[in-house]
Design a protein around this motif. Sequence first.
Motif, PDB file in Angstrom:
ATOM      1  N   UNK A 288       0.778  -1.207  -0.132  1.00  0.00           N
ATOM      2  CA  UNK A 288       0.052  -0.032   0.076  1.00  0.00           C
ATOM      3  C   UNK A 288       1.000   1.097   0.020  1.00  0.00           C
ATOM      4  N   UNK A 289       1.545   1.236   0.878  1.00  0.00           N
ATOM      5  CA  UNK A 289       2.714   2.467   0.919  1.00  0.00           C
ATOM      6  C   UNK A 289       3.700   2.718  -0.229  1.00  0.00           C
ATOM      7  N   UNK A 290       4.152   1.559  -0.846  1.00  0.00           N
ATOM      8  CA  UNK A 290       4.927   1.519  -1.877  1.00  0.00           C
ATOM      9  C   UNK A 290       4.326   1.905  -3.048  1.00  0.00           C
ATOM     10  N   UNK A 291       3.149   1.314  -3.320  1.00  0.00           N
ATOM     11  CA  UNK A 291       2.110   2.080  -4.464  1.00  0.00           C
ATOM     12  C   UNK A 291       1.819   3.371  -4.355  1.00  0.00           C
ATOM     13  N   UNK A 292       1.857   3.991  -3.058  1.00  0.00           N
ATOM     14  CA  UNK A 292       1.451   5.393  -2.993  1.00  0.00           C
ATOM     15  C   UNK A 292       2.636   6.183  -3.210  1.00  0.00           C
ATOM     16  N   UNK A 293       3.643   5.857  -2.638  1.00  0.00           N
ATOM     17  CA  UNK A 293       5.194   6.388  -2.882  1.00  0.00           C
ATOM     18  C   UNK A 293       5.513   6.373  -4.405  1.00  0.00           C
ATOM     19  N   UNK A 294       5.323   5.349  -5.063  1.00  0.00           N
ATOM     20  CA  UNK A 294       5.274   5.431  -6.582  1.00  0.00           C
ATOM     21  C   UNK A 294       5.005   6.528  -7.223  1.00  0.00           C
ATOM     22  N   UNK A 295       3.764   6.938  -6.760  1.00  0.00           N
ATOM     23  CA  UNK A 295       3.122   7.975  -7.521  1.00  0.00           C
ATOM     24  C   UNK A 295       3.738   9.183  -7.499  1.00  0.00           C
ATOM     25  N   UNK A 296       4.552   9.342  -6.510  1.00  0.00           N
ATOM     26  CA  UNK A 296       5.542  10.546  -6.692  1.00  0.00           C
ATOM     27  C   UNK A 296       6.741  10.596  -7.202  1.00  0.00           C
ATOM     28  N   UNK A 297       7.193   9.114  -7.194  1.00  0.00           N
ATOM     29  CA  UNK A 297       8.638   9.049  -8.249  1.00  0.00           C
ATOM     30  C   UNK A 297       8.221   9.130  -9.550  1.00  0.00           C
ATOM     31  N   UNK A 298       7.214   8.409  -9.737  1.00  0.00           N
ATOM     32  CA  UNK A 298       6.621   8.838 -11.449  1.00  0.00           C
ATOM     33  C   UNK A 298       6.535  10.019 -11.783  1.00  0.00           C
ATOM     34  N   UNK A 299       6.158  10.741 -10.916  1.00  0.00           N
ATOM     35  CA  UNK A 299       6.076  12.351 -11.406  1.00  0.00           C
ATOM     36  C   UNK A 299       7.163  13.058 -11.114  1.00  0.00           C
ATOM     37  N   UNK A 300       8.355  12.444 -10.604  1.00  0.00           N
ATOM     38  CA  UNK A 300       9.457  13.301 -10.430  1.00  0.00           C
ATOM     39  C   UNK A 300       9.474  14.230  -8.887  1.00  0.00           C
ATOM     40  N   UNK A 301       8.456  13.866  -8.181  1.00  0.00           N
ATOM     41  CA  UNK A 301       8.297  14.809  -7.151  1.00  0.00           C
ATOM     42  C   UNK A 301       9.224  14.360  -5.824  1.00  0.00           C
ATOM     43  N   UNK A 302      10.060  15.224  -5.384  1.00  0.00           N
ATOM     44  CA  UNK A 302      10.949  15.178  -4.387  1.00  0.00           C
ATOM     45  C   UNK A 302      10.546  14.992  -2.749  1.00  0.00           C
ATOM     46  N   UNK A 303      10.368  13.860  -2.362  1.00  0.00           N
ATOM     47  CA  UNK A 303       9.750  13.525  -0.671  1.00  0.00           C
ATOM     48  C   UNK A 303      10.989  14.330   0.122  1.00  0.00           C
ATOM     49  N   UNK A 304      10.359  15.136   1.183  1.00  0.00           N
ATOM     50  CA  UNK A 304      11.175  15.746   2.193  1.00  0.00           C
ATOM     51  C   UNK A 304      11.132  15.243   3.480  1.00  0.00           C
ATOM     52  N   UNK A 305       9.995  14.668   3.903  1.00  0.00           N
ATOM     53  CA  UNK A 305       9.620  13.820   5.034  1.00  0.00           C
ATOM     54  C   UNK A 305       8.531  13.183   4.947  1.00  0.00           C
ATOM     55  N   UNK A 306       8.678  11.775   5.911  1.00  0.00           N
ATOM     56  CA  UNK A 306       7.638  11.036   5.889  1.00  0.00           C
ATOM     57  C   UNK A 306       7.540  10.444   7.501  1.00  0.00           C
TER      58      UNK A 306
END
Length: 355
Positions: A288-306
């Motif tokens: 569930x978490x991996x699939x959701x985080x994938x959405x950020x990576x596919x769009x080139x969005x940089x995560x700063x905190x989780x």
Amino acid sequence: MELLHELRQKIDNFDDQLLELLNERMKVVKAVGELKNQEKSIIYRPEREKSIIDRLETQSQGALNRTAIEAIFQEIFAVSRNIELPEKVCYLGPEGSFTHQAAESRFGGMSEYIPLRNIRSVFDNVETGRVRFGVVPIENNQEGSVAETIDMLCEKDVKIVAELPMPIQFSFASLEDNTKNIETIYSKDIAFRQCREFLQDYFGEHVRFIEVSSTSKAAKLALQNPNSAAICSHIAAKLYGLPILFDNIEDSKDNVTRFLILAKDFVNQKSNEDKTSILAKLPDEPGGLVAFLQEFSERGINLTKIESRPARIKDSFKYWFLIDFDGHYHDAPVREVIDQNPGTVTFLGSYVKLC
Ligand SMILES: C=C(O[C@@H]1C=C(C(=O)O)C=C[C@H]1O)C(=O)O
């Protein structure tokens, strides 16, 4: 002496010009306030304030660096906002706390401040619209996250207007002007921990260390009791009129707390560098978490905190995830991630990125 007089005359002339210009500026600010009032739009525009500071920094050719420009102009902005519409600010008290200091750094000396006894009360007052802005700590880079703030972000309907990183610097304040006369030092446990080297260097075994619930209480006690001192915030010493003997006595110079400014229904416009915060309540299933985080990576969005927090639902071990990432809600990829996951994602705000 003649030279000093001449130099001071020059300073007076500049001050007269500054005052005249500031009064002219405030006339324009008032007109902006009237326009905003007609359009029912928001007074506080952190992204506009940042662009002013950015521009002034590139223009500055004299002694004023960014920090100095910020210190002067944040106060001008705060006074301007008060002229547009005086607004109340509540914060995690007591008076003289570091959160109070953080609040004053953005809302200036002219705003009306309300110290509240806990983080929940700050959220309640903002959510009900009783107070326009609230200030709470969210994390300290030495001690970690403030769980109550994250829980309240999950529970209450408020938005993040701005983040505010502030170095945590302790002052040593006392009515005594000689450290030899000090027999008792008041402070909070965490402050004693973070100023250990200073205390070892300056005080021997004869000194008593008394832990109290806040550093502002420490300042008050030091004012009332002879031969005593307090380790407290700069603002607490100022509040109680307690002279500061030493500033910046903390061991680590990298001690920074990140505060949030909160409001209800607040939408910032884009600046040239923004950050967005969301809460995600993800399905309790493998990947569930991996699939959701994938959405950020596919769009080139940089995560700063989780950061995860228990959802606190009876008989369940579900988690909320607080996720911060680069970009603004008005950027198409960010909007996609948020809008394509209704029910899962709660938008908390897009705001100027400062850390
Ligand atoms: C005057 C304005 O309102 C506020 C005050 C500002 C200022 O003093 O320059 C800038 C942004 C706003 O927070 C504005 O929006 O331009």
